[in-house]
Design a protein around this motif. Sequence first.
Motif, PDB file in Angstrom:
ATOM      1  N   SER A  93       0.832  -1.204   0.000  1.00  0.00           N
ATOM      2  CA  SER A  93       0.000   0.000   0.000  1.00  0.00           C
ATOM      3  C   SER A  93       0.871   1.260   0.000  1.00  0.00           C
ATOM      4  O   SER A  93       0.516   2.261  -0.618  1.00  0.00           O
ATOM      5  CB  SER A  93      -0.966  -0.003   1.177  1.00  0.00           C
ATOM      6  OG  SER A  93      -0.285  -0.074   2.386  1.00  0.00           O
ATOM      7  N   GLU A  94       2.031   1.213   0.677  1.00  0.00           N
ATOM      8  CA  GLU A  94       2.957   2.356   0.644  1.00  0.00           C
ATOM      9  C   GLU A  94       3.497   2.563  -0.771  1.00  0.00           C
ATOM     10  O   GLU A  94       3.657   3.695  -1.225  1.00  0.00           O
ATOM     11  CB  GLU A  94       4.116   2.153   1.624  1.00  0.00           C
ATOM     12  CG  GLU A  94       3.758   2.427   3.059  1.00  0.00           C
ATOM     13  CD  GLU A  94       3.341   3.870   3.308  1.00  0.00           C
ATOM     14  OE1 GLU A  94       4.013   4.795   2.800  1.00  0.00           O
ATOM     15  OE2 GLU A  94       2.326   4.065   3.994  1.00  0.00           O
ATOM     16  N   LYS A  97       0.724   4.154  -2.744  1.00  0.00           N
ATOM     17  CA  LYS A  97       0.585   5.553  -2.342  1.00  0.00           C
ATOM     18  C   LYS A  97       1.670   6.397  -3.025  1.00  0.00           C
ATOM     19  O   LYS A  97       1.378   7.467  -3.559  1.00  0.00           O
ATOM     20  CB  LYS A  97       0.683   5.676  -0.826  1.00  0.00           C
ATOM     21  CG  LYS A  97       0.473   7.073  -0.294  1.00  0.00           C
ATOM     22  CD  LYS A  97       0.601   7.100   1.214  1.00  0.00           C
ATOM     23  CE  LYS A  97       0.467   8.472   1.803  1.00  0.00           C
ATOM     24  NZ  LYS A  97       1.250   9.520   1.200  1.00  0.00           N
ATOM     25  N   THR A  98       2.892   5.916  -3.032  1.00  0.00           N
ATOM     26  CA  THR A  98       3.993   6.638  -3.676  1.00  0.00           C
ATOM     27  C   THR A  98       3.752   6.762  -5.183  1.00  0.00           C
ATOM     28  O   THR A  98       3.973   7.821  -5.765  1.00  0.00           O
ATOM     29  CB  THR A  98       5.338   5.944  -3.404  1.00  0.00           C
ATOM     30  OG1 THR A  98       5.527   5.873  -1.989  1.00  0.00           O
ATOM     31  CG2 THR A  98       6.498   6.668  -4.052  1.00  0.00           C
ATOM     32  N   LEU A 100       0.912   6.823  -6.707  1.00  0.00           N
ATOM     33  CA  LEU A 100      -0.155   7.799  -6.905  1.00  0.00           C
ATOM     34  C   LEU A 100       0.338   9.219  -6.639  1.00  0.00           C
ATOM     35  O   LEU A 100       0.057  10.134  -7.413  1.00  0.00           O
ATOM     36  CB  LEU A 100      -1.350   7.480  -5.996  1.00  0.00           C
ATOM     37  CG  LEU A 100      -2.172   6.253  -6.381  1.00  0.00           C
ATOM     38  CD1 LEU A 100      -3.124   5.874  -5.269  1.00  0.00           C
ATOM     39  CD2 LEU A 100      -2.916   6.481  -7.683  1.00  0.00           C
ATOM     40  N   ASP A 101       1.094   9.406  -5.539  1.00  0.00           N
ATOM     41  CA  ASP A 101       1.602  10.738  -5.176  1.00  0.00           C
ATOM     42  C   ASP A 101       2.528  11.312  -6.237  1.00  0.00           C
ATOM     43  O   ASP A 101       2.529  12.520  -6.473  1.00  0.00           O
ATOM     44  CB  ASP A 101       2.342  10.691  -3.829  1.00  0.00           C
ATOM     45  CG  ASP A 101       1.408  10.456  -2.655  1.00  0.00           C
ATOM     46  OD1 ASP A 101       0.166  10.553  -2.833  1.00  0.00           O
ATOM     47  OD2 ASP A 101       1.914  10.157  -1.545  1.00  0.00           O
ATOM     48  N   LYS A 107      -5.028   7.723 -10.596  1.00  0.00           N
ATOM     49  CA  LYS A 107      -6.104   7.199  -9.764  1.00  0.00           C
ATOM     50  C   LYS A 107      -7.159   6.514 -10.635  1.00  0.00           C
ATOM     51  O   LYS A 107      -7.714   5.495 -10.256  1.00  0.00           O
ATOM     52  CB  LYS A 107      -6.726   8.300  -8.924  1.00  0.00           C
ATOM     53  CG  LYS A 107      -7.733   7.778  -7.918  1.00  0.00           C
ATOM     54  CD  LYS A 107      -8.196   8.857  -6.989  1.00  0.00           C
ATOM     55  CE  LYS A 107      -9.190   8.415  -5.967  1.00  0.00           C
ATOM     56  NZ  LYS A 107     -10.041   7.320  -6.251  1.00  0.00           N
TER      57      LYS A 107
END
Length: 154
Positions: A93-94, A97-98, A100-101, A107
């Motif tokens: 998940s990290e 998240k990275t 996506l960021d 998304k």
Amino acid sequence: MKINQLTHAEELLMNILWKLNSAYMKDVMEEYPEPKPHQNTVSTFIKILVEKEFLTIEKEGRIFKYTVAIPYEDYKIFRLKSFLEQYFQNSASELLKTLLDTKMLAKADLDSLFETKKLENENPIVDFIDEITSDKTLKKKEKKKQKKGKKKKK
């Protein structure tokens, strides 16, 4: 089977061999990009890959045939797990998240991936199979809850 990390040069050679699956030295040399390394260098890397058990070797007359022993998919998963351990504390998940960021993953792409999964799960045949193969005790508990809910409404 324990998979070991490959050096950049070993990985380059393995990519050629994964593409060919099995090959002779001349086949490997033909596939190498320019500038091609010397044949002795490639031979040394092959010997190392045999020792690391990435390749098997078979003698055919006076020449050797090299065959992939560890499939590309297995190595790819090994590398992904190592990457997650080293940079993301073993958290997929990290990583997401990275991605996506940093806008490496949109998304919308992620949403469409989950939407596809959701549609696959809405298949009535899959639902039926899940229902008949699910744990019977859970079904009984759910029925009891439903009955209690109906009695309270009355």
